[in-house]
Design a protein around this motif. Sequence first.
Motif, PDB file in Angstrom:
ATOM      1  N   ARG A  32       0.848  -1.188   0.000  1.00  0.00           N
ATOM      2  CA  ARG A  32       0.000   0.000   0.000  1.00  0.00           C
ATOM      3  C   ARG A  32       0.886   1.241   0.000  1.00  0.00           C
ATOM      4  N   LEU A  33       0.729   2.079  -1.023  1.00  0.00           N
ATOM      5  CA  LEU A  33       1.565   3.268  -1.177  1.00  0.00           C
ATOM      6  C   LEU A  33       0.735   4.536  -1.043  1.00  0.00           C
ATOM      7  N   LEU A  34       1.391   5.586  -0.545  1.00  0.00           N
ATOM      8  CA  LEU A  34       0.819   6.928  -0.581  1.00  0.00           C
ATOM      9  C   LEU A  34       1.647   7.753  -1.552  1.00  0.00           C
ATOM     10  N   ALA A  35       0.989   8.285  -2.579  1.00  0.00           N
ATOM     11  CA  ALA A  35       1.654   9.165  -3.544  1.00  0.00           C
ATOM     12  C   ALA A  35       1.148  10.591  -3.316  1.00  0.00           C
ATOM     13  N   ILE A  36       2.062  11.515  -3.020  1.00  0.00           N
ATOM     14  CA  ILE A  36       1.701  12.897  -2.739  1.00  0.00           C
ATOM     15  C   ILE A  36       2.179  13.725  -3.918  1.00  0.00           C
ATOM     16  N   GLU A  37       1.250  14.089  -4.785  1.00  0.00           N
ATOM     17  CA  GLU A  37       1.571  14.728  -6.056  1.00  0.00           C
ATOM     18  C   GLU A  37       0.410  15.632  -6.451  1.00  0.00           C
ATOM     19  N   ASP A  38       0.705  16.924  -6.714  1.00  0.00           N
ATOM     20  CA  ASP A  38      -0.361  17.886  -6.978  1.00  0.00           C
ATOM     21  C   ASP A  38      -0.686  18.059  -8.457  1.00  0.00           C
ATOM     22  N   GLU A  39       0.121  17.499  -9.351  1.00  0.00           N
ATOM     23  CA  GLU A  39      -0.183  17.593 -10.783  1.00  0.00           C
ATOM     24  C   GLU A  39      -1.156  16.473 -11.147  1.00  0.00           C
ATOM     25  N   PRO A  40      -2.419  16.793 -11.480  1.00  0.00           N
ATOM     26  CA  PRO A  40      -3.430  15.752 -11.699  1.00  0.00           C
ATOM     27  C   PRO A  40      -3.043  14.715 -12.754  1.00  0.00           C
ATOM     28  N   GLU A  41      -2.505  15.163 -13.889  1.00  0.00           N
ATOM     29  CA  GLU A  41      -2.174  14.220 -14.943  1.00  0.00           C
ATOM     30  C   GLU A  41      -1.063  13.275 -14.505  1.00  0.00           C
ATOM     31  N   LEU A  42      -0.054  13.812 -13.852  1.00  0.00           N
ATOM     32  CA  LEU A  42       1.025  12.963 -13.368  1.00  0.00           C
ATOM     33  C   LEU A  42       0.520  12.018 -12.294  1.00  0.00           C
ATOM     34  N   GLY A  43      -0.389  12.505 -11.453  1.00  0.00           N
ATOM     35  CA  GLY A  43      -0.953  11.648 -10.424  1.00  0.00           C
ATOM     36  C   GLY A  43      -1.650  10.434 -11.006  1.00  0.00           C
ATOM     37  N   VAL A  44      -2.416  10.645 -12.066  1.00  0.00           N
ATOM     38  CA  VAL A  44      -3.104   9.533 -12.728  1.00  0.00           C
ATOM     39  C   VAL A  44      -2.089   8.562 -13.332  1.00  0.00           C
ATOM     40  N   LEU A  45      -1.064   9.097 -13.967  1.00  0.00           N
ATOM     41  CA  LEU A  45      -0.034   8.235 -14.556  1.00  0.00           C
ATOM     42  C   LEU A  45       0.691   7.432 -13.473  1.00  0.00           C
ATOM     43  N   LEU A  46       0.991   8.078 -12.363  1.00  0.00           N
ATOM     44  CA  LEU A  46       1.638   7.392 -11.251  1.00  0.00           C
ATOM     45  C   LEU A  46       0.781   6.241 -10.751  1.00  0.00           C
ATOM     46  N   ARG A  47      -0.487   6.549 -10.496  1.00  0.00           N
ATOM     47  CA  ARG A  47      -1.375   5.509  -9.966  1.00  0.00           C
ATOM     48  C   ARG A  47      -1.486   4.335 -10.935  1.00  0.00           C
ATOM     49  N   THR A  48      -1.655   4.631 -12.212  1.00  0.00           N
ATOM     50  CA  THR A  48      -1.803   3.563 -13.207  1.00  0.00           C
ATOM     51  C   THR A  48      -0.565   2.683 -13.259  1.00  0.00           C
ATOM     52  N   ALA A  49       0.609   3.308 -13.323  1.00  0.00           N
ATOM     53  CA  ALA A  49       1.852   2.534 -13.414  1.00  0.00           C
ATOM     54  C   ALA A  49       2.095   1.709 -12.159  1.00  0.00           C
ATOM     55  N   LEU A  50       1.836   2.285 -11.010  1.00  0.00           N
ATOM     56  CA  LEU A  50       2.086   1.579  -9.758  1.00  0.00           C
ATOM     57  C   LEU A  50       1.090   0.448  -9.545  1.00  0.00           C
ATOM     58  N   GLU A  51      -0.170   0.660  -9.930  1.00  0.00           N
ATOM     59  CA  GLU A  51      -1.147  -0.421  -9.803  1.00  0.00           C
ATOM     60  C   GLU A  51      -0.800  -1.574 -10.740  1.00  0.00           C
ATOM     61  N   ARG A  52      -0.312  -1.250 -11.927  1.00  0.00           N
ATOM     62  CA  ARG A  52       0.141  -2.310 -12.823  1.00  0.00           C
ATOM     63  C   ARG A  52       1.335  -3.055 -12.245  1.00  0.00           C
ATOM     64  N   GLY A  53       2.118  -2.359 -11.427  1.00  0.00           N
ATOM     65  CA  GLY A  53       3.261  -2.985 -10.779  1.00  0.00           C
ATOM     66  C   GLY A  53       2.901  -3.763  -9.531  1.00  0.00           C
ATOM     67  N   GLY A  54       1.615  -3.823  -9.203  1.00  0.00           N
ATOM     68  CA  GLY A  54       1.184  -4.623  -8.070  1.00  0.00           C
ATOM     69  C   GLY A  54       0.977  -3.875  -6.778  1.00  0.00           C
ATOM     70  N   PHE A  55       0.920  -2.538  -6.836  1.00  0.00           N
ATOM     71  CA  PHE A  55       0.722  -1.739  -5.638  1.00  0.00           C
ATOM     72  C   PHE A  55      -0.714  -1.217  -5.581  1.00  0.00           C
ATOM     73  N   ALA A  56      -1.208  -1.005  -4.368  1.00  0.00           N
ATOM     74  CA  ALA A  56      -2.436  -0.236  -4.162  1.00  0.00           C
ATOM     75  C   ALA A  56      -2.003   1.179  -3.821  1.00  0.00           C
ATOM     76  N   VAL A  57      -2.665   2.182  -4.412  1.00  0.00           N
ATOM     77  CA  VAL A  57      -2.174   3.551  -4.317  1.00  0.00           C
ATOM     78  C   VAL A  57      -3.267   4.499  -3.847  1.00  0.00           C
ATOM     79  N   ASP A  58      -2.959   5.280  -2.825  1.00  0.00           N
ATOM     80  CA  ASP A  58      -3.784   6.416  -2.438  1.00  0.00           C
ATOM     81  C   ASP A  58      -3.057   7.673  -2.895  1.00  0.00           C
ATOM     82  N   LEU A  59      -3.801   8.600  -3.489  1.00  0.00           N
ATOM     83  CA  LEU A  59      -3.214   9.797  -4.080  1.00  0.00           C
ATOM     84  C   LEU A  59      -3.653  11.023  -3.308  1.00  0.00           C
ATOM     85  N   ALA A  60      -2.682  11.769  -2.772  1.00  0.00           N
ATOM     86  CA  ALA A  60      -2.957  13.027  -2.069  1.00  0.00           C
ATOM     87  C   ALA A  60      -2.409  14.179  -2.900  1.00  0.00           C
TER      88      ALA A  60
END
Length: 234
Positions: free
Chosen positions: A12-40
């Motif tokens: 379970r990861l917490l990603a703290i990123e204020d750029e919406p587009e990058l946040g979506v890309l981060l979540r997608t890549a990390l979920e594909r890598g097997g992580f669950a992601v909460d985005l702040a």
Amino acid sequence: MIGRREGLAEMRLLAIEDEPELGVLLRTALERGGFAVDLAANLAEARDFLAVVGYDAAILDRALPDGDGIALLREIRRSDTSLPILILTARDGPEDRVLGLDSGADDYLVKPFHMPELVARLRALLRRPNAALGITLTLGNLALDTVGRHIRINAQDVSFTPRETSMLEILLRQQGSVVVREIMEQRLYSLDRELGSNALEVLVHRLRRRLQEAGATPVIHTIRGVGYLMAEPA
């Protein structure tokens, strides 16, 4: 801050990123890598998440709308010295790297970056001694490489979806013990994803069927009203 849960995965990861587009890309890549992601999107949201969830690692931007991520990093380190934290920022000066690492970050990655490198760096942090990520989990004729996300049954490679693989990892890490339904849902789905009432049951049914079709000997048992347990037949 709630402590991290030992012996449980998906990570379970917490990603703290204020750029919406990058946040979506981060979540997608990390979920594909097997992580669950909460985005702040800011420090305030990050503090709210950290108050109620035990994370296995965090990704922290510095230039946030309500302050410098370094302030949050120092707050975390006053109460949790072991949480792996990777700073992800456009600030690439040597003095910025030194400040981040000296303030308690475990790694520092500069934007722009390659997503596979980010995922690899996180896995490296989680493989450190006393970190959350194991190497290979086995039960009966089933083996799961938690780093490469490879599954082998009867020494043959078998393909599973990322979420099936993550559920399998949860069950294997707790093999022989019941995984409570609420904990499994928390590990598989981020806080801001709406979860259908039978989503977990559907996933368990699909994973159970896939294992049976591949000839796996371990069995997933449903403990009614409590959760799930994976074990070899008696």
